[in-house]
Scaffold this motif. Structure first.
Motif, PDB file in Angstrom:
ATOM      1  N   TRP A 427       0.909  -1.249   0.246  1.00  0.00           N
ATOM      2  CA  TRP A 427       0.059  -0.008   0.152  1.00  0.00           C
ATOM      3  C   TRP A 427       0.670   1.240   0.029  1.00  0.00           C
ATOM      4  CZ3 TRP A 427      -5.415   0.986  -0.089  1.00  0.00           C
ATOM      5  CH2 TRP A 427      -5.788   1.862   0.209  1.00  0.00           C
ATOM      6  N   ALA A 453      -7.820   1.430  -4.979  1.00  0.00           N
ATOM      7  CA  ALA A 453      -9.299   1.454  -4.651  1.00  0.00           C
ATOM      8  C   ALA A 453      -9.647   0.089  -4.334  1.00  0.00           C
ATOM      9  CB  ALA A 453     -10.171   2.059  -6.149  1.00  0.00           C
ATOM     10  N   PRO A 455     -10.719  -2.819  -2.000  1.00  0.00           N
ATOM     11  CA  PRO A 455     -10.933  -2.710  -0.638  1.00  0.00           C
ATOM     12  C   PRO A 455     -10.440  -4.207   0.281  1.00  0.00           C
ATOM     13  CG  PRO A 455     -12.987  -3.618  -1.718  1.00  0.00           C
ATOM     14  CD  PRO A 455     -12.063  -3.291  -2.831  1.00  0.00           C
ATOM     15  N   CYS A 460      -7.736   0.434   5.933  1.00  0.00           N
ATOM     16  CA  CYS A 460      -8.432   1.661   5.284  1.00  0.00           C
ATOM     17  C   CYS A 460      -9.920   1.491   5.254  1.00  0.00           C
ATOM     18  CB  CYS A 460      -7.863   2.222   4.085  1.00  0.00           C
ATOM     19  SG  CYS A 460      -6.180   3.012   4.200  1.00  0.00           S
ATOM     20  N   HIS A 465     -11.135   3.793   0.000  1.00  0.00           N
ATOM     21  CA  HIS A 465     -10.857   3.052  -1.266  1.00  0.00           C
ATOM     22  C   HIS A 465     -11.702   3.873  -2.432  1.00  0.00           C
ATOM     23  CE1 HIS A 465      -8.690  -0.001   0.264  1.00  0.00           C
ATOM     24  NE2 HIS A 465      -9.556  -0.054   1.455  1.00  0.00           N
ATOM     25  N   TRP A 468     -10.081   7.010  -3.553  1.00  0.00           N
ATOM     26  CA  TRP A 468      -9.053   6.397  -4.570  1.00  0.00           C
ATOM     27  C   TRP A 468      -9.478   6.355  -5.947  1.00  0.00           C
ATOM     28  CZ3 TRP A 468      -4.081   7.999  -4.388  1.00  0.00           C
ATOM     29  CH2 TRP A 468      -3.556   7.831  -3.034  1.00  0.00           C
ATOM     30  N   ASN A 491     -11.350  -2.677 -11.692  1.00  0.00           N
ATOM     31  CA  ASN A 491     -11.514  -2.376 -10.212  1.00  0.00           C
ATOM     32  C   ASN A 491     -12.516  -1.660 -10.057  1.00  0.00           C
ATOM     33  OD1 ASN A 491      -9.000  -3.467 -10.428  1.00  0.00           O
ATOM     34  ND2 ASN A 491      -7.982  -1.688  -9.568  1.00  0.00           N
ATOM     35  N   LEU A 495     -14.953  -3.180  -6.633  1.00  0.00           N
ATOM     36  CA  LEU A 495     -15.126  -2.393  -5.560  1.00  0.00           C
ATOM     37  C   LEU A 495     -16.622  -2.471  -5.129  1.00  0.00           C
ATOM     38  CD1 LEU A 495     -14.501  -0.572  -3.251  1.00  0.00           C
ATOM     39  CD2 LEU A 495     -14.735   1.348  -4.746  1.00  0.00           C
ATOM     40  N   LYS A 676     -13.137  -1.655   8.279  1.00  0.00           N
ATOM     41  CA  LYS A 676     -13.102  -1.477   7.064  1.00  0.00           C
ATOM     42  C   LYS A 676     -14.389  -0.940   6.588  1.00  0.00           C
ATOM     43  CE  LYS A 676     -10.592  -2.792   4.268  1.00  0.00           C
ATOM     44  NZ  LYS A 676      -9.667  -1.922   3.547  1.00  0.00           N
TER      45      LYS A 676
END
Length: 932
Positions: A427, A453, A455, A460, A465, A468, A491, A495, A676
């Motif tokens: 990260w 991004a 997750p 985080c 995410h 981002w 992505n 997500l 999260k």
């Protein structure tokens, strides 16, 4: 008796040995050195017919004459290594075969490459064989890949990996003695796994080295370079290429080749190509050459290979390097790596570039050009620790251009997160890459932000995410690069799907799976496979199957092995939750073995294997698979896997009655999940975390967990999480002493799991409903209000009875479901609950039945659990017995089965005769099992 699978010569040999009056037969067994002629001859003496015949063995070259066969019985005469026979031995053997007696079966073995008269094992002129003698020839071929695999399995068992078998076959050329010699070393030098690298590390067996060096030394000094050239080239080549590399002129080269063939230092592999008898022999010859000679040979080999079309760039690079030609080496490496990557052979490109960049002789400009090629292949390929080490060193080089450094940092971050499983460090590298690339390379910055991004990694919240992802979308639009836009789109799908966003399904359809650009197809494949993985966690099983099939096919076609392996791991998880347990443990273990150095990829298989062990009562193995030294830590595990693993560890601690450990695991796992904010991932954690917390007396916190879980599922499509929410509420009610409230909630969860389907979760929640219904009936009595609440529309007088009858039926059904799945421990536990709540009208008749030397149902059940590794106390907890009673049952079971240890119980029980069928009532319950 002659069998259909035998060769004709074997059948003829056995017919001759069957009677002393049969027509004689001669079998000439031809095989190169080490192919197993002596072993075959020894096996012939064990034939059933040979045991009643006179068996005679004679080794040539030791003087004397062949033994004279006796009369009155069939005779098997085995003559070894006739190529060593002197004139007298050969003459005596020829006389015997020119005047054979009836019932004689002669087997003569020889090395064709060492015959004084090529093609004539019994010398020139050939013998005058009589008409009654049948003469046959059998050529022993090198072992096939399957024969090598069988030998490796026999020597190493399950330690030998598939790539090790492939390498054994390649390096040995299938020569039996070479395989046996390699395996003898490997059996002592490898402990856990035998890989291709282990095979390479063994080197050249002494027998093979002595043989090839001896044959080379037997040539005239001016002819030996032809063998040296073959060793340097290390592949079958034409005579002209051998001559060119050897440095000999055309005429001398021709003479040298003929001499080497006659001396068996070289062999002809067909179509005018020549090489050493076994690939490993090249290593022995190569190692015997002085350095300057090797360098000259490699230089000439590079010149020869450069004229081939197409140019074999990888081999050319090897020869340039060994010949001291640095510039030619680096040019060839670049061409070879580019060609391999474009063809989807990323592992080949990775290995070549790793070896090159590890060399200090690579100048900075070339390093800056080759390092991004390595990084790009590594991201879509499989893990290599050396790649991470190389990139980590290069990325800190101050002489590296800023844009190149940012690109390398991006790929290093992806490697650390995906292949290596170091999410925190990865990260950080991705964040630095996004900052370094934002102005200079918006396309690469978009890739970095798009990766941030995703997750799955801890640390985080989901909102970070999403932020981002929006930054990635802006950068991708600025770049104008279709490949980057596809990466961001993939992505975005990941997500949305991971959160249970209903819009995710429409996003999946926008992925360019038919793009003409293979890079776009790779990202599309990644999007499909990530979506499939999320669909499994969400409980959309049919759609997960479809996405997996499409994603796997596209991954294979587009050359994305990393993506393909992540999908294979997700498939194992899908098989577990949908109840396809037959052979699943073995499939998981095979997958873990193949991917053991890639913790992210093998994490699914490790967790599934641990869950299976838990259900089967193998608690020690379950703990090892879930949290042992080889398992990923929570700090580096993907968030859904970390939550599910914690759920399993909580359940294991509860089963062991270690409530403090269960509560501690629940607190830590719940805190990580809350940070999260992806609440659909609580599906495998929440029921066990809530139960542990409530059983510890902290009902307020347990209720808050349920409320947070429910709030987090608002507006999402996550059928598995919705079922888990009902289960969590049921567990909270049961732990709070309200079994009548728990029953409908457990049944609601069971119905939801049945609809998915998730048969194991369905059986667990059905068991919970039955258990609570029986408890409610017991607490409230025959006409209690709780019983009425559980059964619904029944009168008070019959409420408890109806509740109990339905509960017994449910418990019987889920017990069978556990048994069908193979959940040994769960089935035993459910049967114990069933026995402890048997209706009075179904109690067995007085008196204890006698089983003699056969196991009683209770003894069988205890033995089954003992065989899994459970302690007496753990078995006692499961079956509601005292440890002393369990101890007595185990002792009786071991005595009846004749075993010396608890570990022997499983196998012995499987082969023991079944006990008499128990007398059962209408609900299938065993009357005889109602007493402890």
């Amino acid at each position: 008796m002659v069998t259909a699978h035998e060769s004709f010569w074997q059948q003829r040999l056995r017919r001759t040995l069957a009677t002393d009056s049969a027509a004689p037969v001669l079998v000439l067994v031809e095989g190169a050195a080490g192919t197993g002629k002596s072993r075959l001859a020894q096996e012939l003496t064990t034939l059933p017919e040979a045991t009643v015949a006179t068996c005679l063995r004679w080794a040539c070259g030791e003087g004397g004459t062949p033994p004279e066969p006796a009369r009155g019985r069939p005779v098997l005469l085995v003559v070894d290594d006739v190529q060593r026979a002197d004139a007298d031995e050969l003459l005596a053997l020829r006389r015997l075969l020119e005047h054979p007696r009836p019932g004689l079966a002669a087997v003569v073995t020889y090395r064709p490459e060492e015959l004084p008269d090529p093609g004539l094992p019994l010398g020139a002129p050939p013998p005058r064989y009589p008409p009654e003698l049948t003469v046959l020839r059998h050529r022993i071929r090198p072992w096939s890949a399957d024969q090598v695999r069988q030998a490796a399995t026999g020597a190493l068992g399950e330690r030998c990996t598939a790539d090790a078998v492939t390498r054994l076959h390649e390096r040995s050329g299938g020569v039996a003695q070479v395989v046996v010699d390699l395996l003898a070393v490997l059996s002592q030098s490898t402990r856990k796994r035998c890989t291709a690298a282990d095979v390479d590390a063994v080197g050249v067996p002494v027998r093979l080295s002595d043989l090839i060096l001896g044959r080379t030394a037997a040539l005239l000094p001016e002819h030996r370079p032809i063998v040296w050239a073959a060793a340097v080239l290390d592949e079958p080549v034409t005579g002209d290429e051998l001559t060119a590399v050897s440095g000999l002129g055309l005429e001398t080269g021709r003479q040298a080749l003929i001499a080497a063939l006659f001396g068996a230092a070289l062999t002809e592999s067909g179509e005018g190509r020549y090489g050493l008898p076994a690939p490993l022999a090249a290593l022995a010859v190569h190692g015997s050459l002085p350095g300057p000679v090797r360098q000259e040979l490699h230089g000439r080999a590079a010149d020869v290979l450069a004229r081939r079309q197409p140019v074999p760039w990888t081999s050319l690079a090897r020869h340039h390097k060994a010949g001291g030609r640095v510039r030619g080496w680096l040019r060839a490496v670049e061409r070879a790596a580019l060609e391999a990557a474009e063809a989807g052979r990323h592992q080949e490109a990775i290995r070549l570039l790793e070896q090159t960049l590890a060399s200090p002789s690579v100048p900075p400009q070339t390093r800056a050009r080759l390092a991004p090629m390595l990084a790009r292949s590594a991201v879509v390929g499989l893990r290599s620790n050396q790649t991470v080490e190389v990139l980590s060193q290069i990325v800190e080089d101050p002489a590296l251009p800023a844009a190149v450094r940012g690109e390398l940092r991006l790929d290093l971050g992806l490697l650390l997160c995906n292949q290596v499983g170091m999410g925190g460090k990865g990260w950080q590298e991705l964040e630095r890459a996004a900052a370094e690339l934002r102005d200079a390379r918006p396309d690469l910055a978009a890739r970095a932000m798009s990766a941030l991004a995703m997750p799955y990694w801890p640390g985080c919240s989901i909102d970070v995410h999403r932020t981002w992802l929006e930054g990635a979308a802006e950068a991708a639009a600025d770049s104008g690069d279709e490949v980057v836009r596809t990466a961001v789109a993939a992505n975005r799908v990941g997500l949305a799907m991971s959160c249970g966003d209903p819009r995710a399904w429409d996003l999946v359809t926008t992925l360019p799976t038919d793009s003409p650009d293979p890079r776009c197809r790779q990202h599309a494949a990644r999007g499909l496979c990530n979506a499939a993985d999320s669909a499994v966690w969400l409980g959309h099983h049919e759609r997960a199957e479809e996405l997996l099939a499409e994603g796997l096919e596209l991954s294979a076609k587009s050359g994305a092995p990393y993506t393909e392996h992540t999908a294979l791991g997700a498939r194992l998880l899908l098989e577990f939750v949908t109840g396809r347990w037959a052979g699943l443990a073995e499939r998981c273990e095979t997958f873990v073995t193949a991917t053991s150095d890639m913790p992210v990829i093998c994490a699914d298989a490790r967790m599934v294997r641990g869950l299976l062990a838990l259900a089967q009562g193998e608690w020690g193995r379950a703990s090892s698979w879930l949290s042992g030294p080889d398992a990923s830590s929570h700090e580096h595990s993907a968030a859904p896997l970390a939550a599910a693993t914690s759920g399993a560890l909580i359940r294991l601690a509860l089963a062991r009655q270690d409530l403090p450990a269960a509560v501690a695991e629940a607190e830590n796992a719940w805190a990580a999940l809350a940070a999260k904010g992806v609440w659909v991932w609580a599906a495998e954690l929440a029921p066990w975390a809530v139960e542990a917390t409530a059983r510890a007396g902290d009902h307020t916190t347990a209720l808050a967990m349920v409320d947070d879980f429910a709030a987090g599922l608002s507006g999402v499509q996550a059928p598995a999480a919705s079922a888990a929410l009902a289960w969590s509420r049921a567990a909270l009610a049961e732990a709070g002493g309200r079994p009548w409230d728990a029953v409908p909630l457990y049944r609601q969860a069971a119905a939801a799991y049945a609809a998915l389907p998730r048969p194991y979760a369905q059986a667990l929640t059905t068991e919970g409903a039955a258990r609570c219904a029986l408890d409610a009936a017991t607490v409230e009595g025959e006409a209690g209000a709780g019983a009425k609440a559980c059964t619904g529309a029944v009168d008070e007088a019959g409420a408890a009875g109806d509740l109990k009858a339905r509960a017994v039926a449910e418990l019987t059904a889920c017990t069978q479901q556990f048994a069908d799945l193979g959940a040994v421990w769960d089935a035993a536990r459910a049967r114990a609950v069933l026995r402890s709540h048997q209706p009075a009208r179904e109690v067995r008749p007085p008196g204890r039945p006698s089983y003699g030397d056969q196991l009683s149902p209770r003894e069988s059940e205890v033995a089954e659990l003992a065989a899994t590794g459970l302690t007496n106390r753990e078995i006692a907890t499961t079956l509601h017995l005292s440890p002393r009673t369990v101890e007595q049952h185990v002792a009786r079971a071991m005595r009846k089965l004749g075993t010396q240890s608890r570990q022997d119980l499983a196998e012995t029980r499987a082969t023991a005769a079944d006990p008499p069928a128990p007398h059962t009532g209408a609900n299938g319950a065993d009357y005889r099992s109602t007493r402890g």
